[in-house]
Every structure is written in C-alpha cells, then in structure tokens.
Design a protein around this motif. Sequence first.
Motif, PDB file in Angstrom:
ATOM      1  N   TYR A 123      43.726  34.440  28.744  1.00  0.00           N
ATOM      2  CA  TYR A 123      42.927  35.404  27.996  1.00  0.00           C
ATOM      3  C   TYR A 123      43.435  35.385  26.552  1.00  0.00           C
ATOM      4  N   ASP A 124      42.690  34.639  25.714  1.00  0.00           N
ATOM      5  CA  ASP A 124      43.134  34.450  24.333  1.00  0.00           C
ATOM      6  C   ASP A 124      43.272  35.763  23.577  1.00  0.00           C
ATOM      7  N   SER A 125      42.382  36.679  23.879  1.00  0.00           N
ATOM      8  CA  SER A 125      42.413  37.942  23.135  1.00  0.00           C
ATOM      9  C   SER A 125      43.657  38.762  23.434  1.00  0.00           C
ATOM     10  N   MET A 126      44.314  38.457  24.533  1.00  0.00           N
ATOM     11  CA  MET A 126      45.502  39.221  24.922  1.00  0.00           C
ATOM     12  C   MET A 126      46.803  38.477  24.588  1.00  0.00           C
ATOM     13  N   ARG A 127      46.684  37.420  23.803  1.00  0.00           N
ATOM     14  CA  ARG A 127      47.855  36.640  23.436  1.00  0.00           C
ATOM     15  C   ARG A 127      48.716  37.408  22.455  1.00  0.00           C
ATOM     16  N   ARG A 128      50.019  37.398  22.614  1.00  0.00           N
ATOM     17  CA  ARG A 128      50.952  38.079  21.735  1.00  0.00           C
ATOM     18  C   ARG A 128      52.045  37.086  21.300  1.00  0.00           C
ATOM     19  N   CYS A 129      52.934  37.584  20.425  1.00  0.00           N
ATOM     20  CA  CYS A 129      54.032  36.708  19.991  1.00  0.00           C
ATOM     21  C   CYS A 129      55.057  36.485  21.081  1.00  0.00           C
ATOM     22  N   ASP A 130      55.137  37.403  22.033  1.00  0.00           N
ATOM     23  CA  ASP A 130      56.144  37.298  23.092  1.00  0.00           C
ATOM     24  C   ASP A 130      55.554  37.320  24.492  1.00  0.00           C
ATOM     25  N   SER A 131      54.220  37.201  24.613  1.00  0.00           N
ATOM     26  CA  SER A 131      53.603  37.218  25.946  1.00  0.00           C
ATOM     27  C   SER A 131      52.226  36.588  25.903  1.00  0.00           C
ATOM     28  N   VAL A 132      51.789  36.147  27.089  1.00  0.00           N
ATOM     29  CA  VAL A 132      50.421  35.651  27.294  1.00  0.00           C
ATOM     30  C   VAL A 132      49.924  36.246  28.614  1.00  0.00           C
ATOM     31  N   THR A 133      48.614  36.324  28.750  1.00  0.00           N
ATOM     32  CA  THR A 133      48.008  36.837  29.980  1.00  0.00           C
ATOM     33  C   THR A 133      47.130  35.746  30.568  1.00  0.00           C
ATOM     34  N   VAL A 134      47.306  35.475  31.863  1.00  0.00           N
ATOM     35  CA  VAL A 134      46.556  34.420  32.537  1.00  0.00           C
ATOM     36  C   VAL A 134      45.870  35.008  33.765  1.00  0.00           C
ATOM     37  N   GLY A 135      44.892  34.258  34.288  1.00  0.00           N
ATOM     38  CA  GLY A 135      44.184  34.678  35.478  1.00  0.00           C
ATOM     39  C   GLY A 135      43.793  33.481  36.315  1.00  0.00           C
ATOM     40  N   TRP A 136      43.578  33.697  37.614  1.00  0.00           N
ATOM     41  CA  TRP A 136      43.187  32.632  38.527  1.00  0.00           C
ATOM     42  C   TRP A 136      42.466  33.227  39.728  1.00  0.00           C
ATOM     43  N   LEU A 137      41.673  32.400  40.376  1.00  0.00           N
ATOM     44  CA  LEU A 137      40.968  32.824  41.575  1.00  0.00           C
ATOM     45  C   LEU A 137      41.922  32.770  42.764  1.00  0.00           C
ATOM     46  N   PRO A 138      41.825  33.720  43.664  1.00  0.00           N
ATOM     47  CA  PRO A 138      42.717  33.705  44.830  1.00  0.00           C
ATOM     48  C   PRO A 138      42.313  32.628  45.820  1.00  0.00           C
ATOM     49  N   SER A 139      43.193  32.372  46.760  1.00  0.00           N
ATOM     50  CA  SER A 139      42.927  31.395  47.810  1.00  0.00           C
ATOM     51  C   SER A 139      41.863  31.926  48.764  1.00  0.00           C
TER      52      SER A 139
END
Length: 588
Positions: free
Chosen positions: A474-490
């Motif tokens: 999630y590019d909009s949630m990118r920070r200098c010390d963190s990133v936010t990612v997502g994925w579909l569950p199994s």
Amino acid sequence: MCKSGSLYIRRFPATVILTGMELQALFFVSLLQTSLFVGAQDSGELDQSRRFPRYRFNIRKDDIFHDTSVIPVDHQVSSFLYKGETKLFFFLHEREQSPLSLTVTPCTSSILWNVRYRHQNDTGKLEDVVSSSGNNSEPPLEEYRGNDMKTFSSETPRPGLYILQVTPLERETYVKLYASLEPGGPHPLRLSQPPKLRLQKRQRRKRLTIRWEPSSVDPHVMHYCLVVNTRRYYSTLCEAQGERSGVSPPDFSHASGFNFPREQAEAHKTELASKAARLNASRLGRGSGGAGGPMHEDIVIGCVGRKTSFTVSNLEHGKVYHFNLFAVNKRTNLSFPYGRTTLKYEPRSKPIGLKDGKVTSVNLKKMDGRATFKFKVGKNSDGEFHLYVMPCGGAVDVELTLKGEIVVPRKQVYGYERFRVQSPERGQRYTLRISAHNPEELRRISAVEVLATTKPSVKFPLPELPEKPQVYEYDSMRRCDSVTVGWLPSPDPRASRYCVFAREDKRHDMENQRPNQCSLDLRLKKNLDFAVMQCQDKIPNDSRAVITQTIGNLKNGRKYIIQITASKSRGKTLSYDLLQVQTKPGCT
C-alpha cells in the motif's frame, strides 16, 4: 676362452649348440655390464685411485632389447612375430635368493611360449643343456598356449640364463614382455579385486559416463585407457588396439643397431611387409585390414591420462556394450586389465515409482536433466488425484499422461506447482515426466521433490496457496520506517499461520519473484539477515478478504525484500512471491 666384462664364454663340447642369437644376446649383456662397470666410477663402486674415464650411453631400454632380445627389468617391451615364426628372448638372472617373474602378453593372436633354463656356474660357464640334435634335454619350466596375459613366477630361482621361446599360432602379432624381481610378480597383477566401473547414463545425445577409482599402486604414474565395443571383452589393451587399427610390422629402417645379419634380414622383411600392407590398404579402403586381420573402427579406445572418467556418445538403443578398462604404468610401460563391465543401453531410464502421500526427491543433474515417475491409483480415493512438483533452485517442464494421453499439458514450473485430476479410477497408472527447462536452469537445480496422493484431505502436507500468490504494498501507507503490505489468504482453512519476513536488500540479489520452496522452514530458521519477523494466526471468514500487515522498525531510504509464508497445521510451509519495497528517504 674369451673374457668380456664379467661374463665368461667358453668353447662348448661338440654335443652342445649355442645359436647365433644366444651368442649375440650374451655378448650384449656382457657389453652392457662392462659399460655400466666402467661408468660407475663416480658412484663409489670403484676405487678412486683407478681412474677410468666415465662413459654415458644414452640408449633406451627398448633399443637394447630390439638389438639383443634381452628382456630388461621393470620395463615392458614388445616384439613383432609373423605367423609360424619362433623367437627367443633372454633374461640373465644373477641375484642370489631373489624372486623372478616373466609376464608374457599376446596381442592379436594366440601364442605358444615356454621358459627354459641354462645354469651359470661359479666360473661364468653356461652348462650344457641342449643336445646336438637341437632337442631340449630338460622339460621347460613352464609352457602356455592361448591369448591371455600369463606370468611365469619363481620365488627361489637359480641364477643363470632364462630363455623364453615364443611362437604365434594364428596370425602375426606383437608380444609384450615384462621381467620383475618382485615376490609373486608385478604388484598390479596381484590385485585381489579389480575396481568396479560406475556407469552414469546421460540421455541427451545418447551418452554414457564411465567412472572408476584410481589405482592404489603407483597412482601418480598410472594412466588409463577404456575400450568400448559391442563384440566382446578384450584381455589385453594391445589386442583391442590391433583389432581397431590393424597390425603393422615395426619400422627398423631408422633404428640404431650394429648391423648384424639378423638386423639386415629383419629390415628387408619389414620393408616388403610394409609395401604389401600399403598395397592392400589402397585396394581394400577404409575399414578393412591388411595382413594383420580386419580392422574394426567402431571399437572406441579412450586414453584419458590420469583422469578417472570417460564419456561415450552416440550409443544405440538396445545394444549390449562391453567396457574394458586398462591401466598403464608410464614409468615401467606395463599395461594390465583394471576392470570391466557390460551394459545393455536403454536411453530411457526406468520410471521411479511414487507411493501415495510419500515425498520423493531426485537429483535431476545425475539423471542428465530428465526424470520419469509412475503412480498407480489405489482404493479408497477421495475422488481427486493431487500431486505437486517442487524444483529446488530452478525451473522444470512438467507433463502428466495416462496411457499416452495428455492429462496435464507441458508446463513450466518454477518454485512450486500443484496439480489436480478429477475422478481417478482405481488401477490407473499415471506417468509424470519432468525435464530441465534448459542447461542453465539445470545448473541451478539441486533436486526436485514430487508427491502424489488420492487422499489430499489427510496426506497432502503443504498448504494451498491462492491462484496468484502475490504480495502487494500500500504505497499510500509507506513511511520512512515502515511499509504496509497485503495478501490473499490460503483457500485451505487449515493454513492457519502466516509469517512476515523482511530483510534489507544489500546485495540486490532478487533475480526472480519466485522463492525456492525446498526445506523452507529450515532455511528461514538459519537465515540471520532478517530485520523483522512477525507471525500471526488469522483465519479469514472470506477467502477473498485481504490480510494486511504493517512492518515497522525499518531504516529510512532502504530497499527491503518482503517474504510471506503460510503454514499448515502439522504440516509444512510455503512462501508467497517475494516483494521488493523501499522506505521513504526522510521522516517528516
């Protein structure tokens, strides 16, 4: 009486016959002894007050042998004989209480040979053993008729002259001779068990690699020659070489000698034989032999020096091949059999059987990049046939067939792939073919894991990944010390645990998004490069719902590789595709 060096030759009684060849041999033995005696001044064997000049004779043992028929010690020599011709060879044994062995190796013809003895007394005289009629008054010490390498050996021989008489029985041939003073004969010939030849099939270009262990006797001077053919075993290397290229008499025209009448006769005879051989060759053409018998150019003779492997190409399906390995001591020139085996070449390797629910791992490199698996459907099926292919480190091509019909078309698999077959019937036999996508991929692959089962609900150890196992940022949630990612569950509800790993991409080594899935749990535990590792137990009610995770404690302006894994309860772990992210360069 004539004195020559340290050997005395007296006039024999009228009832004794010494042939010209025997006299010539004894003359050269005494001449050689005299030259060595005179040249030993600097070695301390003579009193320094006796100032003899030192002479150096730069003469090869082979030259001395061909001029005198005297067999040297610890150096194999060869001689050419025409059919029906008989030659005498000599060995003067002077050491007390020293063993003696004479090894005779026929090449392209069976031979008749025997060893006789003439005693040398304390005065140097050879005692009478031969009558005036030419008949030997004593039986030979040993006699042999055949085409195998044989050794006459004596642990306590009497000093004196040993005469070896050789006659070819079928055709002209070379004969190799070797004298040794080792107890029991040459050490290499006394090996109790010859080494085994290991055959490694290479299906591409119909090749086969033969490997063996180096000799335990003089390994630093031992060279190897492998003979491959579809006819038979060969007992000697020179036999195979003779059938491969034909037999030609030696060329004495440039040999250095003393111009004895025997040498002149042999040179003239050799010249005539060479002319006849050239004429026959021009008439018969390639692939035929002259007087030495037919040539067989399909015999492969590979001499590889000190290497311990040889690869044969263009083998024919269904043919039986014979492999003869010979070792050659480059210091003594002695060649001897070192191992042999036979193989019926089948380019297609035997299929590997798969057991229901059991993981099978193969080394694709050793199988030349191709492997075939068989699976038989048993009873009590769940109504589906599941299998997975997991190449460790590279890409493979996979195809599944049933009775020659394609069930799963050829597909490239990188990392991991799961296949499903609906409604398999009991007793059906499926064939799975796996091959390296290209040579470059084969170099990367360390192994390939395969599993097949008709009971996936209980015997499939891996979690099921989404059709597109991708991780998103999630590019909009990118920070200098963190990133936010997502994925579909199994899609598998038993995949209840997800872990997030982040490591700094210092080496820029993410060449492919697909990770190596083999032994993933173990490799993740051993990897110390992870900056962040977070795990969570989440089972979304909706498989289309996205699982999100914020990864903190990162450094600003750095690139990171994000890896998401899914674990099955009491099972193994699989990884989603890798994702590369970068934190913001500065914090506001």
